[in-house]
Design a protein around this motif. Sequence first.
Motif, PDB file in Angstrom:
ATOM      1  N   ARG A 125      18.309  40.384  89.755  1.00  0.00           N
ATOM      2  CA  ARG A 125      17.123  40.476  88.903  1.00  0.00           C
ATOM      3  C   ARG A 125      17.163  41.673  87.961  1.00  0.00           C
ATOM      4  N   ASP A 126      17.700  42.781  88.429  1.00  0.00           N
ATOM      5  CA  ASP A 126      17.732  44.007  87.618  1.00  0.00           C
ATOM      6  C   ASP A 126      18.828  43.910  86.562  1.00  0.00           C
ATOM      7  N   PRO A 127      18.495  43.913  85.277  1.00  0.00           N
ATOM      8  CA  PRO A 127      19.528  43.786  84.237  1.00  0.00           C
ATOM      9  C   PRO A 127      20.528  44.935  84.227  1.00  0.00           C
ATOM     10  N   ALA A 128      20.082  46.117  84.651  1.00  0.00           N
ATOM     11  CA  ALA A 128      21.008  47.259  84.695  1.00  0.00           C
ATOM     12  C   ALA A 128      22.080  47.044  85.759  1.00  0.00           C
ATOM     13  N   VAL A 129      21.688  46.492  86.887  1.00  0.00           N
ATOM     14  CA  VAL A 129      22.655  46.196  87.949  1.00  0.00           C
ATOM     15  C   VAL A 129      23.545  45.037  87.527  1.00  0.00           C
ATOM     16  N   ARG A 130      22.973  44.041  86.848  1.00  0.00           N
ATOM     17  CA  ARG A 130      23.793  42.934  86.353  1.00  0.00           C
ATOM     18  C   ARG A 130      24.866  43.449  85.402  1.00  0.00           C
ATOM     19  N   ALA A 131      24.471  44.311  84.481  1.00  0.00           N
ATOM     20  CA  ALA A 131      25.430  44.854  83.517  1.00  0.00           C
ATOM     21  C   ALA A 131      26.516  45.669  84.216  1.00  0.00           C
ATOM     22  N   ALA A 132      26.105  46.473  85.200  1.00  0.00           N
ATOM     23  CA  ALA A 132      27.079  47.282  85.943  1.00  0.00           C
ATOM     24  C   ALA A 132      28.052  46.398  86.706  1.00  0.00           C
ATOM     25  N   THR A 133      27.546  45.325  87.280  1.00  0.00           N
ATOM     26  CA  THR A 133      28.405  44.407  88.030  1.00  0.00           C
ATOM     27  C   THR A 133      29.397  43.714  87.111  1.00  0.00           C
ATOM     28  N   VAL A 134      28.943  43.347  85.915  1.00  0.00           N
ATOM     29  CA  VAL A 134      29.855  42.742  84.943  1.00  0.00           C
ATOM     30  C   VAL A 134      30.953  43.728  84.570  1.00  0.00           C
ATOM     31  N   ARG A 135      30.602  44.991  84.358  1.00  0.00           N
ATOM     32  CA  ARG A 135      31.609  46.002  83.999  1.00  0.00           C
ATOM     33  C   ARG A 135      32.694  46.125  85.053  1.00  0.00           C
ATOM     34  N   SER A 136      32.316  45.922  86.311  1.00  0.00           N
ATOM     35  CA  SER A 136      33.295  46.080  87.395  1.00  0.00           C
ATOM     36  C   SER A 136      34.420  45.056  87.303  1.00  0.00           C
ATOM     37  N   MET A 137      34.212  43.963  86.576  1.00  0.00           N
ATOM     38  CA  MET A 137      35.225  42.912  86.464  1.00  0.00           C
ATOM     39  C   MET A 137      36.121  43.075  85.246  1.00  0.00           C
ATOM     40  N   ARG A 138      35.962  44.170  84.513  1.00  0.00           N
ATOM     41  CA  ARG A 138      36.718  44.370  83.272  1.00  0.00           C
ATOM     42  C   ARG A 138      38.209  44.582  83.546  1.00  0.00           C
ATOM     43  N   ARG A 139      39.025  43.969  82.696  1.00  0.00           N
ATOM     44  CA  ARG A 139      40.495  44.054  82.781  1.00  0.00           C
ATOM     45  C   ARG A 139      41.005  43.539  84.133  1.00  0.00           C
ATOM     46  N   THR A 140      40.482  42.401  84.532  1.00  0.00           N
ATOM     47  CA  THR A 140      40.905  41.749  85.765  1.00  0.00           C
ATOM     48  C   THR A 140      41.148  40.271  85.472  1.00  0.00           C
ATOM     49  N   SER A 141      41.295  39.496  86.523  1.00  0.00           N
ATOM     50  CA  SER A 141      41.512  38.052  86.378  1.00  0.00           C
ATOM     51  C   SER A 141      40.202  37.276  86.386  1.00  0.00           C
ATOM     52  N   ALA A 142      39.071  37.958  86.247  1.00  0.00           N
ATOM     53  CA  ALA A 142      37.765  37.307  86.376  1.00  0.00           C
ATOM     54  C   ALA A 142      37.569  36.178  85.377  1.00  0.00           C
ATOM     55  N   LEU A 143      38.162  36.277  84.218  1.00  0.00           N
ATOM     56  CA  LEU A 143      38.005  35.246  83.191  1.00  0.00           C
ATOM     57  C   LEU A 143      38.457  33.887  83.700  1.00  0.00           C
ATOM     58  N   GLU A 144      39.460  33.901  84.555  1.00  0.00           N
ATOM     59  CA  GLU A 144      39.986  32.656  85.126  1.00  0.00           C
ATOM     60  C   GLU A 144      39.438  32.340  86.517  1.00  0.00           C
ATOM     61  N   SER A 145      39.126  33.357  87.281  1.00  0.00           N
ATOM     62  CA  SER A 145      38.884  33.161  88.710  1.00  0.00           C
ATOM     63  C   SER A 145      37.424  33.147  89.124  1.00  0.00           C
ATOM     64  N   THR A 146      36.502  33.072  88.167  1.00  0.00           N
ATOM     65  CA  THR A 146      35.084  33.105  88.538  1.00  0.00           C
ATOM     66  C   THR A 146      34.358  31.808  88.170  1.00  0.00           C
ATOM     67  N   ASP A 147      35.105  30.715  88.049  1.00  0.00           N
ATOM     68  CA  ASP A 147      34.530  29.373  87.872  1.00  0.00           C
ATOM     69  C   ASP A 147      33.571  29.271  86.691  1.00  0.00           C
ATOM     70  N   GLY A 148      33.997  29.768  85.542  1.00  0.00           N
ATOM     71  CA  GLY A 148      33.191  29.636  84.329  1.00  0.00           C
ATOM     72  C   GLY A 148      31.972  30.535  84.265  1.00  0.00           C
ATOM     73  N   ALA A 149      31.965  31.615  85.037  1.00  0.00           N
ATOM     74  CA  ALA A 149      30.799  32.507  85.061  1.00  0.00           C
ATOM     75  C   ALA A 149      30.507  33.104  83.689  1.00  0.00           C
ATOM     76  N   TYR A 150      31.553  33.358  82.905  1.00  0.00           N
ATOM     77  CA  TYR A 150      31.333  34.017  81.613  1.00  0.00           C
ATOM     78  C   TYR A 150      30.563  33.136  80.630  1.00  0.00           C
ATOM     79  N   GLU A 151      30.667  31.822  80.757  1.00  0.00           N
ATOM     80  CA  GLU A 151      29.895  30.949  79.881  1.00  0.00           C
ATOM     81  C   GLU A 151      28.397  31.113  80.134  1.00  0.00           C
ATOM     82  N   LYS A 152      28.036  31.545  81.338  1.00  0.00           N
ATOM     83  CA  LYS A 152      26.634  31.807  81.665  1.00  0.00           C
ATOM     84  C   LYS A 152      26.264  33.258  81.334  1.00  0.00           C
ATOM     85  N   LEU A 153      27.186  34.174  81.580  1.00  0.00           N
ATOM     86  CA  LEU A 153      26.898  35.584  81.330  1.00  0.00           C
ATOM     87  C   LEU A 153      26.653  35.869  79.850  1.00  0.00           C
TER      88      LEU A 153
END
Length: 329
Positions: A125-153
């Motif tokens: 619910r907290d947008p600041a925590v959401r943003a921080a959590t997204v940052r944690s996936m930077r420069r990783t395989s998340a683009l492929e391994s998170t089942d299309g999460a980025y299309e929602k993010l």
Amino acid sequence: MTRTSFRTRTLLLALTLCPLLPGVASAQVVAPGPQLQGERCSVEGLMDSIRNGLKSNSEAYKKYMKTLLRESAVTLPDGELRAAFERETDPVMAEHLAAAMVARTERGADPEAIKAVAKRALEERDPAVRAATVRSMRRTSALESTDGAYEKLVRDASPEVRQEAATNIVEDIQQVYAGFHGPASDAAVSAAAAATDPKVTSKILGNMDTQKISAESAGKIQSLLRSEDAEVRKAAALALGGVPAEQMASARQSVLAMYRDETDAGVRKALLQSIAQLGFIGAIPELQRLRSTDPSLAPEIDAWIRVLSLDLQEWNLILREKQRLQQVP
């Protein structure tokens, strides 16, 4: 040999052998220190250390503390780490815990950990925590391994979250895949097309390499040429310039047809660059035919013609030479 000489040599030999004698050797032993006690590495202990470390005035120490939890991730108890991540509400500490979970996936310890991070990024619910959590996936395989999460993010209600997601996509394509992995590039294009924020779409398309995208992805980019937002049209035009050989003919037709109807000068410049990139020296006749469409851009077209006439075989060399020619007074 005299008796005095014999006694002297005997004394010297005795002095030499003294350290080897049991009685003397025991006197040389250093008293044992306190026995070291093993301590179990815990998530809470590390988190307490990080919280204290982030208060330090030393940037080097704070940087060390930021990487400490991530580097320890594989050895930490999985259940304890997940529980700590799920209950953490401070954005800074949540990002550290999320990064540790992502590290477990990246190092083959837990393929599902990164999906748990993406799930919280979508549901928190907290947008600041959401943003921080997204940052944690930077420069990783998340683009492929998170089942299309980025299309929602990229459609998140928070502009900060949307921009963090766009930054992740750009840096993943550039730093992790270097533009050479088709599935990741296709995922990036899908996210760009799904975004409702023009800034997100233009940021992704304007900063990614499209040399390995599929025909479907090329079609999605072509559809964005009809966007109402000029920055999106500009980014789409630039992205089409780098498509694979199989999509070049269709892309060329799209950008040529668009040039005559486009009214924004910035978009037209991007279209000219795309035409040049799609044709190299073979684009010169097409560029010459476009000179009369917009006389104000005739100097830009002439610059492209001059550079393409050099018949350079690498696009980065063509770009660099064009920049050099335009800087010459």
